[in-house]
Design a protein around this motif. Structure first.
Motif, mmCIF file in Angstrom:
data_model
loop_
_atom_site.group_PDB
_atom_site.id
_atom_site.type_symbol
_atom_site.label_atom_id
_atom_site.label_comp_id
_atom_site.label_asym_id
_atom_site.label_seq_id
_atom_site.Cartn_x
_atom_site.Cartn_y
_atom_site.Cartn_z
ATOM 1 N N ARG A 129 0.839 -1.196 0.000
ATOM 2 C CA ARG A 129 0.000 0.000 0.000
ATOM 3 C C ARG A 129 0.877 1.250 0.000
ATOM 4 N NH1 ARG A 129 -1.844 3.182 3.780
ATOM 5 N NH2 ARG A 129 -1.326 1.874 5.578
ATOM 6 N N LEU A 154 -7.585 2.574 -0.221
ATOM 7 C CA LEU A 154 -7.688 1.112 -0.382
ATOM 8 C C LEU A 154 -9.086 0.639 -0.006
ATOM 9 C CD1 LEU A 154 -6.319 -1.538 -1.143
ATOM 10 C CD2 LEU A 154 -5.467 -1.689 1.216
ATOM 11 N N ILE A 173 -8.003 -7.183 -2.042
ATOM 12 C CA ILE A 173 -6.907 -6.295 -1.657
ATOM 13 C C ILE A 173 -5.730 -6.462 -2.599
ATOM 14 C CG2 ILE A 173 -5.168 -5.866 0.133
ATOM 15 C CD1 ILE A 173 -7.463 -6.462 2.197
ATOM 16 N N LEU A 215 -4.131 -3.638 -5.073
ATOM 17 C CA LEU A 215 -2.724 -3.259 -4.974
ATOM 18 C C LEU A 215 -1.933 -3.623 -6.228
ATOM 19 C CD1 LEU A 215 -2.044 -4.341 -1.279
ATOM 20 C CD2 LEU A 215 -2.326 -2.002 -2.158
#
Length: 74
Positions: free
Chosen positions: A20, A30, A59, A63
Motif C-alpha cells: 500500500r 484502499l 486487496i 494493490l
C-alpha cells in the motif's frame, strides 16, 4: 487464533501495508478501491481481524499484486 496463525496474519498485514505504501495508497483509498471500510483495512493490517480469502483477493487486486505476495516473509 493460535500463535502460529497470528504470525501469519501479522505477516499478511505487514505485506498489505508495504505494498500500500509502495503504491502511495492510503487506508481510506484502499477501502474505497475494495469496498471494505477503512476500519476493516486497518484491522487486517494490524492482525486484529482475520481477512476472508475474498478480502485478500480484493486487496491484492487493488494493490496490483498476485495474492501470493501477501504471504511472503519479509
Amino acid at each position: 487464533m493460535t500463535d502460529s496463525h497470528r504470525k501469519v496474519f501479522i505477516n499478511i498485514g505487514l505485506n498489505i501495508l508495504y505494498y500500500r505504501k509502495l503504491n502511495n495508497i492510503t487506508q481510506q483509498k484502499l477501502a474505497e478501491m475494495t469496498s471494505y471500510s477503512k476500519n476493516h483495512i486497518q484491522k487486517i493490517e494490524t492482525a486484529n481481524a482475520s481477512p476472508s480469502v475474498e478480502a485478500l483477493l480484493d486487496i491484492a487486486d487493488a494493490l496490483g499484486i498476485p495474492p501470493e505476495k501477501l504471504f511472503e516473509s519479509r
